[in-house]
Every structure is written in C-alpha cells, then in structure tokens.
Design a protein around this motif. Structure first.
Motif, PDB file in Angstrom:
ATOM      1  N   ALA A   1      -5.292   6.395  -4.760  1.00 28.45           N
ATOM      2  CA  ALA A   1      -6.500   6.989  -4.160  1.00 28.45           C
ATOM      3  C   ALA A   1      -7.753   6.469  -4.855  1.00 28.45           C
ATOM      4  CB  ALA A   1      -6.421   8.509  -4.222  1.00 28.45           C
ATOM      5  N   CYS A   2      -7.717   6.390  -6.190  1.00 27.33           N
ATOM      6  CA  CYS A   2      -8.875   5.874  -6.928  1.00 27.33           C
ATOM      7  C   CYS A   2      -9.146   4.416  -6.576  1.00 27.33           C
ATOM      8  CB  CYS A   2      -8.656   6.031  -8.432  1.00 27.33           C
ATOM      9  SG  CYS A   2      -8.712   7.742  -8.992  1.00 27.33           S
ATOM     10  N   ASN A   3      -8.095   3.619  -6.450  1.00 29.88           N
ATOM     11  CA  ASN A   3      -8.259   2.216  -6.081  1.00 29.88           C
ATOM     12  C   ASN A   3      -8.819   2.074  -4.666  1.00 29.88           C
ATOM     13  OD1 ASN A   3      -7.867  -0.686  -6.574  1.00 29.88           O
ATOM     14  ND2 ASN A   3      -6.372  -0.485  -4.923  1.00 29.88           N
ATOM     15  N   THR A   4      -8.345   2.898  -3.746  1.00 27.41           N
ATOM     16  CA  THR A   4      -8.822   2.843  -2.361  1.00 27.41           C
ATOM     17  C   THR A   4     -10.311   3.155  -2.285  1.00 27.41           C
ATOM     18  OG1 THR A   4      -6.649   3.467  -1.530  1.00 27.41           O
ATOM     19  CG2 THR A   4      -8.512   3.800  -0.036  1.00 27.41           C
ATOM     20  N   VAL A   5     -10.727   4.186  -2.992  1.00 27.97           N
ATOM     21  CA  VAL A   5     -12.146   4.563  -3.015  1.00 27.97           C
ATOM     22  C   VAL A   5     -12.977   3.449  -3.644  1.00 27.97           C
ATOM     23  CG1 VAL A   5     -13.761   6.203  -4.041  1.00 27.97           C
ATOM     24  CG2 VAL A   5     -11.708   7.036  -2.971  1.00 27.97           C
TER      25      VAL A   5
ATOM     26  N   PHE B   1       0.202   8.104  -6.576  1.00 23.68           N
ATOM     27  CA  PHE B   1      -0.830   8.431  -5.597  1.00 23.68           C
ATOM     28  C   PHE B   1      -2.230   8.559  -6.204  1.00 23.68           C
ATOM     29  CE2 PHE B   1      -3.381  11.121  -2.887  1.00 23.68           C
ATOM     30  CZ  PHE B   1      -3.300  10.400  -1.697  1.00 23.68           C
ATOM     31  N   PRO B   2      -2.400   9.209  -7.379  1.00 21.54           N
ATOM     32  CA  PRO B   2      -3.768   9.296  -7.935  1.00 21.54           C
ATOM     33  C   PRO B   2      -4.393   7.924  -8.193  1.00 21.54           C
ATOM     34  CG  PRO B   2      -2.347  10.881  -9.015  1.00 21.54           C
ATOM     35  CD  PRO B   2      -1.454  10.012  -8.169  1.00 21.54           C
ATOM     36  N   CYS B   3      -3.598   6.996  -8.728  1.00 21.82           N
ATOM     37  CA  CYS B   3      -4.109   5.635  -8.966  1.00 21.82           C
ATOM     38  C   CYS B   3      -4.435   4.952  -7.636  1.00 21.82           C
ATOM     39  CB  CYS B   3      -3.075   4.803  -9.721  1.00 21.82           C
ATOM     40  SG  CYS B   3      -2.728   5.418 -11.374  1.00 21.82           S
TER      41      CYS B   3
ATOM     42  N   ILE C   1       0.839  -1.199   0.000  1.00 19.68           N
ATOM     43  CA  ILE C   1       0.000   0.000   0.000  1.00 19.68           C
ATOM     44  C   ILE C   1       0.875   1.250   0.000  1.00 19.68           C
ATOM     45  CG2 ILE C   1      -1.555   1.354   1.470  1.00 19.68           C
ATOM     46  CD1 ILE C   1      -3.022  -1.237   2.123  1.00 19.68           C
ATOM     47  N   CYS C   2       1.896   1.246   0.824  1.00 19.31           N
ATOM     48  CA  CYS C   2       2.799   2.391   0.925  1.00 19.31           C
ATOM     49  C   CYS C   2       3.506   2.667  -0.406  1.00 19.31           C
ATOM     50  CB  CYS C   2       3.814   2.147   2.032  1.00 19.31           C
ATOM     51  SG  CYS C   2       4.882   3.551   2.363  1.00 19.31           S
ATOM     52  N   CYS C   3       3.997   1.620  -1.042  1.00 16.24           N
ATOM     53  CA  CYS C   3       4.701   1.789  -2.326  1.00 16.24           C
ATOM     54  C   CYS C   3       3.766   2.285  -3.419  1.00 16.24           C
ATOM     55  CB  CYS C   3       5.345   0.476  -2.748  1.00 16.24           C
ATOM     56  SG  CYS C   3       6.777   0.037  -1.763  1.00 16.24           S
ATOM     57  N   CYS C   4       2.564   1.747  -3.454  1.00 15.79           N
ATOM     58  CA  CYS C   4       1.588   2.198  -4.457  1.00 15.79           C
ATOM     59  C   CYS C   4       1.269   3.673  -4.272  1.00 15.79           C
ATOM     60  CB  CYS C   4       0.329   1.348  -4.360  1.00 15.79           C
ATOM     61  SG  CYS C   4      -0.882   1.694  -5.638  1.00 15.79           S
ATOM     62  N   ALA C   5       1.098   4.082  -3.017  1.00  9.60           N
ATOM     63  CA  ALA C   5       0.810   5.498  -2.742  1.00  9.60           C
ATOM     64  C   ALA C   5       2.008   6.374  -3.115  1.00  9.60           C
ATOM     65  CB  ALA C   5       0.459   5.682  -1.272  1.00  9.60           C
ATOM     66  N   PHE C   6       3.198   5.896  -2.888  1.00  9.15           N
ATOM     67  CA  PHE C   6       4.407   6.678  -3.183  1.00  9.15           C
ATOM     68  C   PHE C   6       4.621   6.838  -4.684  1.00  9.15           C
ATOM     69  CE2 PHE C   6       8.989   6.932  -4.013  1.00  9.15           C
ATOM     70  CZ  PHE C   6       9.270   8.110  -3.335  1.00  9.15           C
ATOM     71  N   TRP C   7       4.459   5.756  -5.458  1.00  9.09           N
ATOM     72  CA  TRP C   7       4.784   5.791  -6.870  1.00  9.09           C
ATOM     73  C   TRP C   7       3.668   6.353  -7.739  1.00  9.09           C
ATOM     74  CZ3 TRP C   7       9.610   5.811  -7.857  1.00  9.09           C
ATOM     75  CH2 TRP C   7      10.494   5.093  -7.043  1.00  9.09           C
TER      76      TRP C   7
ATOM     77  N   CYS D   1     -13.807   7.497  -9.604  1.00  6.63           N
ATOM     78  CA  CYS D   1     -13.274   8.822  -9.950  1.00  6.63           C
ATOM     79  C   CYS D   1     -13.444   9.868  -8.847  1.00  6.63           C
ATOM     80  CB  CYS D   1     -13.939   9.324 -11.228  1.00  6.63           C
ATOM     81  SG  CYS D   1     -13.620   8.269 -12.641  1.00  6.63           S
ATOM     82  N   LEU D   2     -13.928   9.472  -7.701  1.00  3.54           N
ATOM     83  CA  LEU D   2     -14.163  10.421  -6.615  1.00  3.54           C
ATOM     84  C   LEU D   2     -12.925  11.239  -6.240  1.00  3.54           C
ATOM     85  CD1 LEU D   2     -16.388  11.429  -4.710  1.00  3.54           C
ATOM     86  CD2 LEU D   2     -15.695   9.655  -3.111  1.00  3.54           C
ATOM     87  N   PRO D   3     -11.733  10.642  -6.119  1.00  6.50           N
ATOM     88  CA  PRO D   3     -10.554  11.446  -5.764  1.00  6.50           C
ATOM     89  C   PRO D   3     -10.189  12.507  -6.806  1.00  6.50           C
ATOM     90  CG  PRO D   3     -10.114   9.153  -5.321  1.00  6.50           C
ATOM     91  CD  PRO D   3     -11.410   9.212  -6.070  1.00  6.50           C
ATOM     92  N   VAL D   4     -10.604  12.301  -8.049  1.00  5.29           N
ATOM     93  CA  VAL D   4     -10.323  13.288  -9.097  1.00  5.29           C
ATOM     94  C   VAL D   4     -11.030  14.606  -8.785  1.00  5.29           C
ATOM     95  CG1 VAL D   4     -10.545  13.759 -11.577  1.00  5.29           C
ATOM     96  CG2 VAL D   4      -9.962  11.463 -10.792  1.00  5.29           C
ATOM     97  N   LEU D   5     -12.168  14.538  -8.106  1.00  5.66           N
ATOM     98  CA  LEU D   5     -12.920  15.743  -7.756  1.00  5.66           C
ATOM     99  C   LEU D   5     -12.183  16.625  -6.745  1.00  5.66           C
ATOM    100  CD1 LEU D   5     -16.515  14.287  -7.401  1.00  5.66           C
ATOM    101  CD2 LEU D   5     -15.584  15.619  -9.295  1.00  5.66           C
ATOM    102  N   GLU D   6     -11.202  16.049  -6.065  1.00 10.96           N
ATOM    103  CA  GLU D   6     -10.444  16.797  -5.056  1.00 10.96           C
ATOM    104  C   GLU D   6      -9.866  18.089  -5.652  1.00 10.96           C
ATOM    105  OE1 GLU D   6     -10.185  16.301  -1.510  1.00 10.96           O
ATOM    106  OE2 GLU D   6      -8.434  15.006  -1.517  1.00 10.96           O
ATOM    107  N   ASN D   7      -9.479  18.044  -6.917  1.00 11.35           N
ATOM    108  CA  ASN D   7      -8.900  19.221  -7.575  1.00 11.35           C
ATOM    109  C   ASN D   7      -9.938  20.290  -7.891  1.00 11.35           C
ATOM    110  OD1 ASN D   7      -6.388  17.963  -7.593  1.00 11.35           O
ATOM    111  ND2 ASN D   7      -6.836  16.943  -9.527  1.00 11.35           N
TER     112      ASN D   7
END
Length: 137
Positions: free
Chosen positions: A49-53, A45-47, A37-43, A61-67
């Motif tokens: 966050a989308c996977n976590t949601v 992060f947008p992917c 999980i840590c490596c995926c977030a580091f390399w 696509c919910l994390p995309v709305l953050e912008n």
C-alpha cells in the motif's frame, strides 16, 4: 545595394495529445493480470500500500494513517484520486462498495492502473514551416 533573396519563414507548431480510454484497465478481481502486484499485496500488504501511494506521487506514509483516521477513509480517498487523475467514471459509493467487497483486490486494481497509466504517455509534436509569400524590393 543587395537584393534580399530569402524572406524569414513563419513556423507553426501543433501539439497533439493522445490519451487512453477512460475506464479501469482491469477489473477488481483481475489479480492474475499482474501476479507481481498480487503477490506483493498478499505477502506484505502494508509495504504494498505504501509503495502504491508512493508510485501515485503521494506521501509514502499515507496508508499508515488508515489505522488512525478510520477504516477505509484513506483507501476511499486514494481510489477517488486515482479515478480523478485518470478521468475514470465512478462514484464514492462504487469505491466504498469495492473496498468493502475485497479491500486487497481494490488496492491491487489501483496499483495495476497506476502502473499501466504511468508507462503509457504518448505526446506527438509536429512542426510545420510555412513560407511567407512576399515580394522582394
């Protein structure tokens, strides 16, 4: 005329649900608990966050709305939803503080919690047959 030798029996069913303790399974800085999980977030992060949601059951696509809706609002809503679903104590103020302190670490904590809770559901079902005490006529 034949004599009735056996009477119908009543069946009682009891459901017992076992739930986990209601606290975060890991701390915000416990990234080494799940290095994947840590490596995926580091390399990427947008992917991540989308996977976590998506794993949580929300729109991919919910994390995309953050912008577009404001920094941190989607993340705060996501963290509050995780706390609500798993009955983890806390508040919006705590969520905001964690996100301000380490944004990526907070997302990693949510991902670890979703993964841990998703794999742990124990439901025990028990069926008991109780004979009825009646006389045959």
């Amino acid at each position: 005329m034949a004599t009735v030798m056996a009477q119908p029996q009543a069946v009682m069913t009891q459901m017992v649900t076992v739930t986990q303790a209601n606290d975060w399974g890991s701390g915000v800085m416990d990234c080494c608990d799940d290095c994947g999980i840590c490596c995926c977030a580091f390399w990427c992060f947008p992917c991540f966050a989308c996977n976590t949601v998506n794993e949580f059951g929300e729109c991919l696509c919910l994390p995309v709305l953050e912008n577009y809706v404001g920094a941190g609002l989607v993340s705060m809503a996501m963290r509050a939803a995780v706390r609500e679903r798993y009955r983890i104590p806390g508040s919006i103020c705590n969520d905001y503080s964690a996100l301000c302190w380490c944004y990526a670490c907070t997302w990693c904590q949510m991902a670890r919690e979703i993964k841990r809770r998703k794999n742990f559901s124990v439901i025990t079902a028990q069926t008991t047959t109780v004979p009825l005490m009646t006389q045959a006529y």
